[in-house]
Scaffold this motif. Sequence first.
Motif: not given
Length: 637
Positions: A320-324, A370-378, A253-261
């Motif tokens: 995965a859906s529960d985690l998201i 998943a990050k490359k194709h902007k999907k929640h999970y792969v 699990i990776n937080i998207d754009n965490f560096s921006s936060i």
Amino acid sequence: MGINSFWRILVVIGSVIVAILASTIQMVGFLNIETLSLKYFIIPVFVGLAFGFLIVKIITFAMEIKEKEKKIEKLNKELQNEVDKKTRELEDIEIITSQVFNNQRNITILTTGYNIRLVNKRFFDYFTDYKSLDEFKKEHNCICDFFEDREGYIKPKCNGIPWVEYVEKNPDELHKAILNINGKRYFMEVNVSKFYLRSEKLYIATLNDITKIEELNNILQYRLYHDELTGLPNRRQLIEDIKSNSNEGVCLINIDNFSSINDTYGIKTGDKLLKEVANRLNICINRIGNHKAYKLHADEFAVLHFKESTLTEKELEELASDLIYELTDKPYVFGEYEIFINVSIGIALVYSVDNLEELLPSADIALKTAKKHKKHYVFYDKSLQTKKDYEENILWTKKLIKAMVEDRIVVYFQPIYSLKYDEIAKYECLIRMIDENGKVITPHKFLKIAKISKLYPSLTKIIVEKSFQRFSDMDCQFSINIDVEDIINPNTREFIKEKIIKYGVGTKLIFEIVETESVENYDIIKDFVKEFRGFGCKFAIDDFGTGYSNIERLAEIKFEYLKIDGSLIRKLPNDEESKIIVKLINDLANGIGAKTVAEFVESKEVLEKVMELGIDFAQGYYIGEPTPYIAERKITV
């Protein structure tokens, strides 16, 4: 009739005859008697008998004296033997009492195993409720009443025999006990020796307090397998759990754009966010069951599913859906800030990979997809392995080969500063690659590729050759880094031995063994150390404080140097916990006769803290950067 009596009778008869004849001859001559008659022999007979009696008395008296002399001699020998025996017993008692009462550092006990006979003063520093041994023995015959029954430590009874007897019969083991006295635990290293006194079997037990070492061991063990910020198990623990073959799959699990936060709200808020993400992860997996959460590097987490129940791919999708939902549906509130996040998840199942070692890298590939194709999970499958990864590996392999052919693999030297003697005491040899444009490439860019492409042994040989040659005519010590791959490679080991002999650098050479790699290869490490100590080489444990939790083995190998991990040293000016751990490590090193080296000393403030804690050596950019030339021994710090 005995021989002595027979000879006595013969002597008496002979004496009587001689006396009678002598008396008769004298009497006849004196009286001038011409004709003898029986009456003339009466007086000589009595004289002869008297003389014979006198002779018998004299002989008997002489024989009695001789018999008494023999008895006296026998008694003297028996008495001397008894004196010698008592003397030896007194000497034993003197040694025992000396060992018991003169040992002020450790608890020392004289015992039969079931009954204590003597203790030293140190004993009452721990058993403070008692002022004398008699007072103690009113309630306890043995200190094993205070032993905690825990795996790996001495129990009150070991296989039905007293604890001291068990320790004495197993001298090759390292014996430890936990004394629980008034609710306080003391960790003790136990040594026992046996002897006999008047045929009674006794034991001298010495208990060395290793509580500080055990506390450090526990801290290191915790830090080894847990993330410092969130308290979750870390990547190392995740890898261990995957190896156990008790899992079905892993979610990264990776937080998207965490560096921006971090950039927007600051690092402290970013840390609070990571802690809250960890809390929500635990809430979610505790609700589902049979899962375990981990905190990996930076903004990455993992969830491992265990085999108590087999999950289908559909059920993992639901997970995965529960985690998201748990992580992203509600905002994270920190004071006046409300922060929403998005996450990406990569999932790998054990049946989608060839072996367990591929499970985590496969989940990472799925996460990147998943990050490359902007999907929640792969979910991972082998089609996700992109050509780019292969191309990158091939590119660096070619670069490495060309650099070796063109002699662009070089050695840089970083000084190690002696805080005691105020001078550079030794140098660490570090590998660097110079690219075709003259840029210096650090090893983290190419060492992994070197191992994958089987070029690593060749790099080791280049560094060994160039380092040994450089220091062959210098009067100072130097160190090279070595890992288990070098140690288990017989060709590499033989090459190192040949170069030590060729350049005569055995007594100057220090091998720095990477701490985390040595844990699972203890016997190999031990064998290597023994072999190369024969050349006069010394050994350092590198990055100490992050991986090597087995203090017992550390003490057994007897490393000459402990290099304290830079992640601890960097925090010294502002982090009290790091200061405590570094102090404990330094105390531990002093206890086993090793010197300490502080790595990553990058500022004056850090150096001052290092000096304050009594560390022996300092290394880092504040002392000197790695350079292709060797710095002067005398520098101003």
